[in-house]
Design a protein around this motif. Sequence first.
Motif, PDB file in Angstrom:
ATOM      1  N   ARG A  16      44.975  -0.781 185.585  1.00 45.63           N
ATOM      2  CA  ARG A  16      43.698  -1.412 185.937  1.00 45.63           C
ATOM      3  C   ARG A  16      43.806  -2.933 185.792  1.00 45.63           C
ATOM      4  NH1 ARG A  16      40.492   2.754 187.112  1.00 45.63           N
ATOM      5  NH2 ARG A  16      38.998   1.224 187.836  1.00 45.63           N
ATOM      6  N   ALA A  17      44.489  -3.381 184.724  1.00 44.86           N
ATOM      7  CA  ALA A  17      44.647  -4.828 184.519  1.00 44.86           C
ATOM      8  C   ALA A  17      45.473  -5.431 185.651  1.00 44.86           C
ATOM      9  CB  ALA A  17      45.328  -5.081 183.170  1.00 44.86           C
ATOM     10  N   ALA A  26      36.519 -14.108 195.635  1.00 42.26           N
ATOM     11  CA  ALA A  26      36.235 -15.485 195.217  1.00 42.26           C
ATOM     12  C   ALA A  26      35.820 -16.402 196.356  1.00 42.26           C
ATOM     13  CB  ALA A  26      37.451 -16.053 194.486  1.00 42.26           C
ATOM     14  N   THR A  72      39.246  -0.532 197.185  1.00 43.84           N
ATOM     15  CA  THR A  72      40.067  -0.598 195.967  1.00 43.84           C
ATOM     16  C   THR A  72      40.770   0.732 195.686  1.00 43.84           C
ATOM     17  OG1 THR A  72      38.216  -0.061 194.511  1.00 43.84           O
ATOM     18  CG2 THR A  72      38.638  -2.398 194.918  1.00 43.84           C
ATOM     19  N   VAL A 116      34.600  -4.936 187.773  1.00 43.21           N
ATOM     20  CA  VAL A 116      35.302  -5.913 188.626  1.00 43.21           C
ATOM     21  C   VAL A 116      34.382  -7.074 189.012  1.00 43.21           C
ATOM     22  CG1 VAL A 116      36.630  -6.236 190.760  1.00 43.21           C
ATOM     23  CG2 VAL A 116      36.813  -4.078 189.499  1.00 43.21           C
ATOM     24  N   LEU A 150      43.089  -5.875 188.635  1.00 42.79           N
ATOM     25  CA  LEU A 150      41.827  -6.593 188.456  1.00 42.79           C
ATOM     26  C   LEU A 150      41.825  -8.000 189.060  1.00 42.79           C
ATOM     27  CD1 LEU A 150      39.003  -6.294 187.226  1.00 42.79           C
ATOM     28  CD2 LEU A 150      39.901  -7.224 185.095  1.00 42.79           C
ATOM     29  N   ASP A 151      42.869  -8.777 188.790  1.00 44.87           N
ATOM     30  CA  ASP A 151      42.907 -10.156 189.289  1.00 44.87           C
ATOM     31  C   ASP A 151      42.914 -10.190 190.809  1.00 44.87           C
ATOM     32  OD1 ASP A 151      42.874 -11.125 186.802  1.00 44.87           O
ATOM     33  OD2 ASP A 151      45.020 -11.634 186.685  1.00 44.87           O
ATOM     34  N   THR A 152      43.692  -9.292 191.401  1.00 41.93           N
ATOM     35  CA  THR A 152      43.757  -9.228 192.867  1.00 41.93           C
ATOM     36  C   THR A 152      42.363  -8.949 193.422  1.00 41.93           C
ATOM     37  OG1 THR A 152      45.904  -8.204 192.594  1.00 41.93           O
ATOM     38  CG2 THR A 152      44.937  -8.053 194.783  1.00 41.93           C
ATOM     39  N   GLN A 153      41.683  -7.978 192.814  1.00 41.25           N
ATOM     40  CA  GLN A 153      40.360  -7.595 193.322  1.00 41.25           C
ATOM     41  C   GLN A 153      39.361  -8.743 193.173  1.00 41.25           C
ATOM     42  OE1 GLN A 153      39.827  -4.018 190.996  1.00 41.25           O
ATOM     43  NE2 GLN A 153      41.138  -2.809 192.336  1.00 41.25           N
ATOM     44  N   ARG A 154      39.375  -9.400 192.018  1.00 41.49           N
ATOM     45  CA  ARG A 154      38.446 -10.527 191.821  1.00 41.49           C
ATOM     46  C   ARG A 154      38.787 -11.678 192.751  1.00 41.49           C
ATOM     47  NH1 ARG A 154      37.742 -10.229 185.302  1.00 41.49           N
ATOM     48  NH2 ARG A 154      36.192  -8.556 185.335  1.00 41.49           N
ATOM     49  N   GLY A 155      40.077 -11.902 192.946  1.00 35.14           N
ATOM     50  CA  GLY A 155      40.528 -12.994 193.819  1.00 35.14           C
ATOM     51  C   GLY A 155      40.002 -12.813 195.238  1.00 35.14           C
TER      52      GLY A 155
END
Length: 220
Positions: free
Chosen positions: A106-107, A118, A32, A133, A110-115
Amino acid sequence: MISVAIDGPSGAGKSSLAKRLAKDLGYVYVDTGAMYRSIGLYAVRAGVDPKDEAAVTALLPQIKLAIRLVDGAQHIYLNGEDVSDAIRAENIGMAASAVSAHPPVRAFLLDTQRGLAADQNILMDGRDIGTVVLPNATVKIFLTASAEARAERRRKELEEKGQPADFATVLADIQQRDYQDTHRAIAPLKQADDAILVDTSDIGFDESFELLKRTILAHI
Ligand code: DC
């Protein structure tokens, strides 16, 4: 899905260890820090002060990041350009640390990292993986070493790359980044309550690798 979160300060050996662990365990490695570095690089190239939150935020809609595996190694693309090497410069590390303090940055990531976590087994390294995260990560490691041990390793690395720097300068740089990363208001670097602390000040790379591997295998 199994997720392993490895957080810790700059220079603790996170990325080299995480890369080798991911390969050994057959997980996808996600760096990251490379994402924050890419945003730092974009700001520097655009002539924007990385500390200027409004100016950096205004750049975000122009930024598209992609991560691809090339011959087993993670490459990061900034608007289609492979910036995997360019983001490693010392000034870009500092710019990354500055842009990472801005909540919109950071926002944005965040979605990319969580995705990425998954639908595959991953090993993700950073500063806030276990705390923000992936709070439900299967295993959380907080990897650290004294500032002096980290500075000496970094000094050696720079020397080997033909970019000699003196110990005091490298140490001051590491201390400044530690300060910035642990004192920012949002997602500061800190050990998650349920993270396992691993200190590599007095052990070498191979020993650190074996210790981490044993620790991870014991928890999955
Ligand atoms: O791990 P690194 O040195 O490549 O990270 C560069 C900077 O990015 C670091 O100073 C802090 C920031 N960072 C962060 O805020 N959160 C992460 N998950 C990873 C990196």
